[in-house]
Design a protein around this motif. Structure first.
Motif, PDB file in Angstrom:
ATOM      1  N   ASN A 157      -3.818  33.141 -83.312  1.00  0.00           N
ATOM      2  CA  ASN A 157      -3.754  33.238 -84.765  1.00  0.00           C
ATOM      3  C   ASN A 157      -3.858  31.847 -85.351  1.00  0.00           C
ATOM      4  O   ASN A 157      -3.128  30.949 -84.958  1.00  0.00           O
TER       5      ASN A 157
ATOM      6  N   ILE B 157      -2.815  30.126 -88.192  1.00  0.00           N
ATOM      7  CA  ILE B 157      -1.919  30.210 -89.339  1.00  0.00           C
ATOM      8  C   ILE B 157      -2.144  28.977 -90.199  1.00  0.00           C
ATOM      9  O   ILE B 157      -2.036  27.856 -89.719  1.00  0.00           O
TER      10      ILE B 157
ATOM     11  N   PHE C 280       3.826  21.997 -85.622  1.00  0.00           N
ATOM     12  CA  PHE C 280       3.882  23.452 -85.519  1.00  0.00           C
ATOM     13  C   PHE C 280       3.566  23.902 -84.102  1.00  0.00           C
ATOM     14  O   PHE C 280       2.609  23.444 -83.482  1.00  0.00           O
TER      15      PHE C 280
ATOM     16  N   ASP D 216       2.460  27.135 -82.094  1.00  0.00           N
ATOM     17  CA  ASP D 216       1.893  28.478 -82.291  1.00  0.00           C
ATOM     18  C   ASP D 216       2.675  29.562 -81.563  1.00  0.00           C
ATOM     19  O   ASP D 216       2.855  30.662 -82.068  1.00  0.00           O
ATOM     20  N   SER D 217       3.123  29.252 -80.348  1.00  0.00           N
ATOM     21  CA  SER D 217       3.756  30.304 -79.544  1.00  0.00           C
ATOM     22  C   SER D 217       5.152  30.674 -80.042  1.00  0.00           C
ATOM     23  O   SER D 217       5.570  31.817 -79.907  1.00  0.00           O
ATOM     24  N   THR D 218       5.894  29.737 -80.617  1.00  0.00           N
ATOM     25  CA  THR D 218       7.238  30.039 -81.108  1.00  0.00           C
ATOM     26  C   THR D 218       7.298  30.253 -82.616  1.00  0.00           C
ATOM     27  O   THR D 218       8.290  30.763 -83.129  1.00  0.00           O
ATOM     28  N   GLY D 219       6.259  29.835 -83.335  1.00  0.00           N
ATOM     29  CA  GLY D 219       6.264  29.945 -84.791  1.00  0.00           C
ATOM     30  C   GLY D 219       7.203  28.960 -85.450  1.00  0.00           C
ATOM     31  O   GLY D 219       7.637  29.177 -86.568  1.00  0.00           O
ATOM     32  N   GLU D 220       7.501  27.846 -84.771  1.00  0.00           N
ATOM     33  CA  GLU D 220       8.431  26.845 -85.308  1.00  0.00           C
ATOM     34  C   GLU D 220       7.682  25.600 -85.765  1.00  0.00           C
ATOM     35  O   GLU D 220       6.850  25.059 -85.050  1.00  0.00           O
TER      36      GLU D 220
ATOM     37  N   TYR E   3       8.373  30.361 -88.931  1.00  0.00           N
ATOM     38  CA  TYR E   3       7.316  31.141 -89.571  1.00  0.00           C
ATOM     39  C   TYR E   3       7.353  32.560 -89.050  1.00  0.00           C
ATOM     40  O   TYR E   3       7.302  32.800 -87.851  1.00  0.00           O
ATOM     41  N   SER E   4       7.453  33.524 -89.980  1.00  0.00           N
ATOM     42  CA  SER E   4       7.424  34.938 -89.616  1.00  0.00           C
ATOM     43  C   SER E   4       7.005  35.740 -90.839  1.00  0.00           C
ATOM     44  O   SER E   4       7.542  35.526 -91.935  1.00  0.00           O
TER      45      SER E   4
END
Length: 181
Positions: free
Chosen positions: A68, A70, A118, A120-124, A159-160
């Motif tokens: 993704n 983002i 950022f 990607d795998s943890t969204g942090e 990020y969610s």
């Protein structure tokens, strides 16, 4: 018959208009190839026979990786307090410059500046160089004053579902902030 044709055209136009409003996220799909070499079984290979090496076969397996993309850049607003605005710039190599502006009163604001990375795998979106200061404007056109509360602050944004939730290690008061576009 003519009225029926016009009704079909209007219905098709409305359908196209409704599908144009659908929001999508950019998705990048990359395909990588892995080469797998099969060796002959040791039990069936005679020690003196060297022609088996030429009979090795190669197979190519295809693996699809979906990533993704983002986009964090742009203006975000805190939906909880409705007083904070976050500007996110950059994005090269997943590194972002972040500036948060919180209007306390007409003459006082709190500002945070930091650089985040950022994952990607943890969204942090994590940071460790945050500076927090309060800027006070004079009511009589005098000079503004700055009070630096700290430098080197740490924390992250999670990020969610299109939201960034702020978790600051140095400012427990801002941990309720949820930034949306």
């Amino acid at each position: 018959m003519r009225n029926r044709f016009i009704a079909i055209l209007i219905a098709a136009g409305l359908l196209l208009a409704l599908t144009a409003c659908h929001k999508t996220e950019n998705v990048e799909v990359t395909t990588t190839a892995a080469v797998v070499t099969e060796l002959p079984d040791e039990e069936t290979t005679a020690p003196e026979d060297t022609t088996k090496d030429s009979e090795q076969t190669s197979k190519t397996a295809s693996t699809t990786v979906v990533k993704n993309q983002i986009s964090l850049t742009g203006t975000w607003n805190d939906r909880v307090s409705q007083r904070a605005t976050m500007e996110v710039r950059g994005g090269k190599d997943q590194s972002y410059q972040i500036h948060i502006h919180w209007g306390s009163t007409a003459f006082e604001t709190d500002d945070w500046t930091m650089t985040g990375t950022f994952n990607d795998s943890t969204g942090e979106l994590t940071y460790k160089n945050c500076t927090h200061k309060t800027i006070t404007l004079s009511e009589e056109n005098g000079p503004e004053t700055e009070e630096v509360h700290y430098t080197g602050g740490t924390g992250k944004f999670l990020y969610s579902n299109g939201e960034l939730r702020w978790h600051a290690d140095n400012d427990p008061d801002v941990n309720d902030c949820v930034f949306v576009r």
